[in-house]
Design a protein around this motif. Sequence first.
Motif, short mmCIF file in Angstrom:
data_model
loop_
_atom_site.label_atom_id
_atom_site.label_comp_id
_atom_site.label_asym_id
_atom_site.label_seq_id
_atom_site.Cartn_x
_atom_site.Cartn_y
_atom_site.Cartn_z
N PHE A 1 16.47 84.21 24.00
CA PHE A 1 17.52 83.68 23.14
C PHE A 1 16.99 82.81 22.00
O PHE A 1 17.76 82.25 21.24
CB PHE A 1 18.50 82.86 23.99
CG PHE A 1 19.25 83.71 24.96
CD1 PHE A 1 20.21 84.59 24.53
CD2 PHE A 1 18.97 83.64 26.31
CE1 PHE A 1 20.90 85.38 25.42
CE2 PHE A 1 19.65 84.42 27.22
CZ PHE A 1 20.62 85.30 26.76
N PHE A 2 15.68 82.72 21.86
CA PHE A 2 15.07 81.91 20.80
C PHE A 2 15.00 82.73 19.52
O PHE A 2 14.57 83.88 19.52
CB PHE A 2 13.67 81.47 21.23
CG PHE A 2 12.99 80.58 20.23
CD1 PHE A 2 13.38 79.27 20.09
CD2 PHE A 2 11.97 81.06 19.45
CE1 PHE A 2 12.77 78.44 19.18
CE2 PHE A 2 11.35 80.24 18.53
CZ PHE A 2 11.75 78.93 18.39
N ASP A 3 15.43 82.14 18.42
CA ASP A 3 15.39 82.82 17.12
C ASP A 3 14.04 82.52 16.45
O ASP A 3 13.80 81.41 15.98
CB ASP A 3 16.54 82.34 16.25
CG ASP A 3 16.64 83.11 14.95
OD1 ASP A 3 16.03 84.20 14.85
OD2 ASP A 3 17.33 82.63 14.04
N PHE A 4 13.17 83.53 16.42
CA PHE A 4 11.83 83.33 15.89
C PHE A 4 11.79 83.20 14.38
O PHE A 4 10.79 82.80 13.81
CB PHE A 4 10.92 84.49 16.32
CG PHE A 4 10.58 84.44 17.77
CD1 PHE A 4 9.59 83.60 18.23
CD2 PHE A 4 11.25 85.22 18.69
CE1 PHE A 4 9.27 83.53 19.55
CE2 PHE A 4 10.94 85.17 20.02
CZ PHE A 4 9.95 84.32 20.47
N ARG A 5 12.87 83.52 13.72
CA ARG A 5 12.90 83.39 12.26
C ARG A 5 12.82 81.93 11.83
O ARG A 5 12.49 81.64 10.69
CB ARG A 5 14.14 84.06 11.69
CG ARG A 5 14.08 85.58 11.82
CD ARG A 5 15.33 86.20 11.37
NE ARG A 5 16.31 85.99 12.46
CZ ARG A 5 17.49 86.55 12.51
NH1 ARG A 5 17.89 87.33 11.53
NH2 ARG A 5 18.29 86.33 13.52
N LYS B 112 9.30 80.76 10.54
CA LYS B 112 8.72 81.40 9.36
C LYS B 112 7.94 80.41 8.49
O LYS B 112 6.87 80.73 7.99
CB LYS B 112 9.83 82.06 8.55
CG LYS B 112 9.34 82.86 7.39
CD LYS B 112 10.49 83.54 6.67
CE LYS B 112 10.00 84.35 5.52
NZ LYS B 112 11.09 84.97 4.79
N ASP B 113 8.46 79.22 8.34
CA ASP B 113 7.78 78.22 7.51
C ASP B 113 6.50 77.70 8.17
O ASP B 113 5.62 77.18 7.50
CB ASP B 113 8.71 77.03 7.23
CG ASP B 113 9.92 77.44 6.41
OD1 ASP B 113 9.83 78.45 5.67
OD2 ASP B 113 10.96 76.76 6.51
N ALA C 97 4.41 79.61 10.02
CA ALA C 97 3.62 80.77 10.41
C ALA C 97 2.12 80.55 10.22
O ALA C 97 1.33 80.84 11.12
CB ALA C 97 4.08 82.00 9.65
N TYR C 98 1.71 80.07 9.06
CA TYR C 98 0.28 79.91 8.79
C TYR C 98 -0.34 78.82 9.66
O TYR C 98 -1.48 78.95 10.14
CB TYR C 98 0.04 79.60 7.31
CG TYR C 98 0.37 80.78 6.42
CD1 TYR C 98 -0.37 81.96 6.52
CD2 TYR C 98 1.41 80.73 5.52
CE1 TYR C 98 -0.07 83.05 5.72
CE2 TYR C 98 1.72 81.81 4.72
CZ TYR C 98 0.97 82.97 4.82
OH TYR C 98 1.27 84.04 4.04
N ILE C 99 0.40 77.76 9.90
CA ILE C 99 -0.11 76.68 10.75
C ILE C 99 -0.27 77.17 12.19
O ILE C 99 -1.29 76.94 12.84
CB ILE C 99 0.81 75.45 10.68
CG1 ILE C 99 0.79 74.88 9.26
CG2 ILE C 99 0.42 74.40 11.70
CD1 ILE C 99 1.84 73.83 9.00
N LEU C 100 0.75 77.88 12.69
CA LEU C 100 0.67 78.42 14.05
C LEU C 100 -0.42 79.47 14.18
O LEU C 100 -1.09 79.56 15.22
CB LEU C 100 2.03 78.99 14.47
CG LEU C 100 3.15 77.97 14.61
CD1 LEU C 100 4.48 78.68 14.87
CD2 LEU C 100 2.84 76.98 15.71
N TYR C 101 -0.62 80.25 13.13
CA TYR C 101 -1.71 81.23 13.14
C TYR C 101 -3.06 80.53 13.22
O TYR C 101 -3.94 80.93 13.99
CB TYR C 101 -1.63 82.10 11.89
CG TYR C 101 -2.69 83.16 11.81
CD1 TYR C 101 -2.63 84.28 12.62
CD2 TYR C 101 -3.77 83.04 10.94
CE1 TYR C 101 -3.60 85.26 12.57
CE2 TYR C 101 -4.75 84.01 10.88
CZ TYR C 101 -4.65 85.11 11.69
OH TYR C 101 -5.62 86.07 11.63
#
Length: 87
Positions: free
Chosen positions: A65-69, A72-73, A75-79
């Motif tokens: 139920f988690f909205d991964f969108r 998006k902001d 993304a680069y840090i998590l990568y």
Amino acid sequence: MKLTTTSKWTKFDWGIIIASIFLVLISLATLYSLEINQPDPNYTFLKHQSVAAVLGLIVVAFFLFFDFRMLKDWAYILYGIGILMLL
């Protein structure tokens, strides 16, 4: 244009969910059968595996139920964090 409302439950791949639950139940039954043949069964492996299965079910329910969108902001840090964790 015909507007229809779809439930989140209809988009799930029920085959994978049912197969996963079936495999967990088989593994718990296997652990039970291994421990029942012991002279003094205390079912520690079965208890630990049951707790892990319940915790896994909670994590899966959260991510269903988690909205991964929303990420998006980030993304680069998590990568970058993921790459650092691999090192």
